[in-house]
Design a protein around this motif. Structure first.
Motif, short mmCIF file in Angstrom:
data_model
loop_
_atom_site.label_atom_id
_atom_site.label_comp_id
_atom_site.label_asym_id
_atom_site.label_seq_id
_atom_site.Cartn_x
_atom_site.Cartn_y
_atom_site.Cartn_z
N VAL A 175 -38.10 42.10 62.00
CA VAL A 175 -39.40 42.74 61.74
C VAL A 175 -39.32 43.46 60.40
O VAL A 175 -38.33 44.13 60.09
CB VAL A 175 -39.76 43.75 62.85
N GLY A 176 -40.37 43.31 59.61
CA GLY A 176 -40.48 44.04 58.35
C GLY A 176 -41.83 44.73 58.27
O GLY A 176 -42.76 44.37 58.99
N ALA A 177 -41.94 45.71 57.40
CA ALA A 177 -43.19 46.44 57.25
C ALA A 177 -43.37 46.90 55.81
O ALA A 177 -42.40 47.22 55.12
CB ALA A 177 -43.22 47.64 58.20
N VAL A 178 -44.60 46.92 55.38
CA VAL A 178 -44.95 47.39 54.04
C VAL A 178 -45.03 48.91 54.07
O VAL A 178 -45.69 49.48 54.95
CB VAL A 178 -46.30 46.79 53.61
N PRO A 179 -44.37 49.60 53.14
CA PRO A 179 -44.41 51.07 53.14
C PRO A 179 -45.76 51.61 52.66
O PRO A 179 -46.42 51.01 51.81
CB PRO A 179 -43.30 51.44 52.16
N PHE A 180 -46.12 52.78 53.19
CA PHE A 180 -47.36 53.46 52.82
C PHE A 180 -47.03 54.90 52.39
O PHE A 180 -45.96 55.42 52.71
CB PHE A 180 -48.33 53.48 54.01
N LEU A 184 -42.38 52.05 61.80
CA LEU A 184 -41.55 50.87 62.03
C LEU A 184 -40.32 50.88 61.12
O LEU A 184 -39.21 50.55 61.55
CB LEU A 184 -42.37 49.59 61.78
N ILE A 185 -40.52 51.28 59.87
CA ILE A 185 -39.40 51.35 58.93
C ILE A 185 -38.40 52.40 59.38
O ILE A 185 -37.18 52.19 59.35
CB ILE A 185 -39.91 51.64 57.50
N GLN A 186 -38.90 53.54 59.84
CA GLN A 186 -38.01 54.58 60.38
C GLN A 186 -37.20 54.07 61.56
O GLN A 186 -36.04 54.45 61.76
CB GLN A 186 -38.83 55.81 60.81
N ASP A 187 -37.83 53.18 62.34
CA ASP A 187 -37.17 52.66 63.54
C ASP A 187 -36.26 51.47 63.24
O ASP A 187 -35.69 50.88 64.17
CB ASP A 187 -38.22 52.26 64.58
N GLY A 188 -36.16 51.08 61.97
CA GLY A 188 -35.22 50.02 61.62
C GLY A 188 -35.81 48.76 61.04
O GLY A 188 -35.07 47.84 60.68
N ALA A 189 -37.15 48.67 60.94
CA ALA A 189 -37.76 47.49 60.32
C ALA A 189 -37.41 47.45 58.83
O ALA A 189 -37.24 48.49 58.18
CB ALA A 189 -39.28 47.53 60.50
N ALA A 190 -37.31 46.25 58.29
CA ALA A 190 -37.01 46.10 56.86
C ALA A 190 -38.19 46.59 56.02
O ALA A 190 -39.35 46.36 56.37
CB ALA A 190 -36.72 44.64 56.55
N LEU A 191 -37.90 47.26 54.94
CA LEU A 191 -38.94 47.70 54.01
C LEU A 191 -39.30 46.52 53.12
O LEU A 191 -38.45 45.99 52.41
CB LEU A 191 -38.43 48.89 53.20
N ILE A 192 -40.57 46.13 53.16
CA ILE A 192 -41.02 44.92 52.46
C ILE A 192 -42.01 45.28 51.37
O ILE A 192 -43.06 45.89 51.63
CB ILE A 192 -41.70 43.94 53.45
N THR A 193 -41.69 44.90 50.13
CA THR A 193 -42.62 45.12 49.02
C THR A 193 -43.00 43.82 48.32
O THR A 193 -43.87 43.82 47.46
CB THR A 193 -41.99 46.06 47.97
N SER A 194 -42.35 42.72 48.69
CA SER A 194 -42.62 41.44 48.01
C SER A 194 -42.17 40.28 48.89
O SER A 194 -41.43 40.46 49.86
CB SER A 194 -41.86 41.38 46.68
#
Length: 266
Positions: A219-224, A235-245
């Motif tokens: 699972v990945g998520a776009v940061p805000f 989701l990122i805090q819980d371990g999802a990959a940080l996705i910017t591209s």
């Protein structure tokens, strides 16, 4: 009477209700003669769990769809390692839609297959961006002859010709709130990785993420920004990959655009 015809008949008879179809089969209830050659007579393409071209990855889906109705190129689902779900909010921000467009275009251009619902907002934006590269797969919560939302009807019609539109609901079934969680499990199951471009902390998107987590998907998520009410940062805090591209997604998948293109050429 072939098993695939029985499944196709029951799927149409019960309007895609998985539990009713399953119970009928398990309890070995009789099936009318009209079920004979039913799949071959159906007015759109249909594939059942008994068929060789049924997407293999769906056999591991929670309550795997027993019958699938589709328009377009089913072979887009032959390689699960190429499929990425881009999902998110219907009421998306300009930033969320910008990121969905960038990810959808970048991944499809690299040879990945973009899977999503065709809802307004993030889903439709990602599919629109992937469509020119023939890598768009739309999963519906209604029959493939129904266009919902109406604003994405033209997009759905284009994907039918140069992508894939897929549903476990037979022709004539209208969209319903109870159908969308069922659709979400298919999206999660089909994809090697699920990327959330924007979502509220409690939303249908998070249902898809939960299905993905149960199946061991990445699972990945776009940061805000920190002051936004968003499920992505959680989701990122819980371990999802940080996705910017798109490159971030391919890296998480252990792939590259070059490797995907080489495989496609082969």
């Amino acid at each position: 009477m072939q098993p695939r015809d029985i499944i196709a008949y029951l799927s149409d008879h019960y309007r895609g209700n998985w539990r009713k179809i399953y119970d009928h089969i398990v309890e070995q209830r009789p099936v009318p003669n009209e079920a004979d050659h039913f799949a071959d007579r159906y007015p759109c393409k249909i594939v059942t769990i008994m068929d060789d071209d049924y997407p293999k990855i769906l056999q591991h889906c929670p309550k795997p769809p027993l019958a699938l109705y589709y328009k377009g190129n089913l072979s887009l689902l032959n390689d699960e390692s190429r499929c990425v779900a881009i999902i998110g909010s219907r009421a998306a921000s300009d930033y969320g839609k910008k990121m969905a467009k960038s990810l959808g275009e970048g991944l499809a251009k690299s040879g990945a297959v973009v899977v999503s619902g065709i809802a307004r907002g993030i889903d439709g934006t990602a599919l629109e961006a992937a469509f020119p590269y023939g890598k768009a797969v739309a999963i519906l919560g209604n029959g493939v002859d129904r266009y919902y939302p109406s604003e994405n009807a033209d997009l759905q019609k284009r994907i039918e010709k140069d992508g894939l539109v897929l549903s476990e609901y037979p022709l004539g079934v209208e969209p319903s709130a109870e159908h969308f969680p069922n659709r979400n499990r298919i999206i999660a199951s089909l994809s090697r990785m699920i990327v959330v471009a924007e979502a509220k902390p409690r939303s249908g998107t998070m249902i898809t993420v939960a299905f993905a987590a149960e199946m061991g998907k990445d699972v990945g998520a776009v940061p805000f920004p920190a002051d936004c009410e968003t499920g992505c940062n959680r989701l990122i805090q819980d371990g999802a990959a940080l996705i910017t591209s798109a490159e971030d997604v391919l890296f998480q998948m252990g792939r590259s655009s070059e490797s995907l293109r080489i495989e496609e050429a082969e």
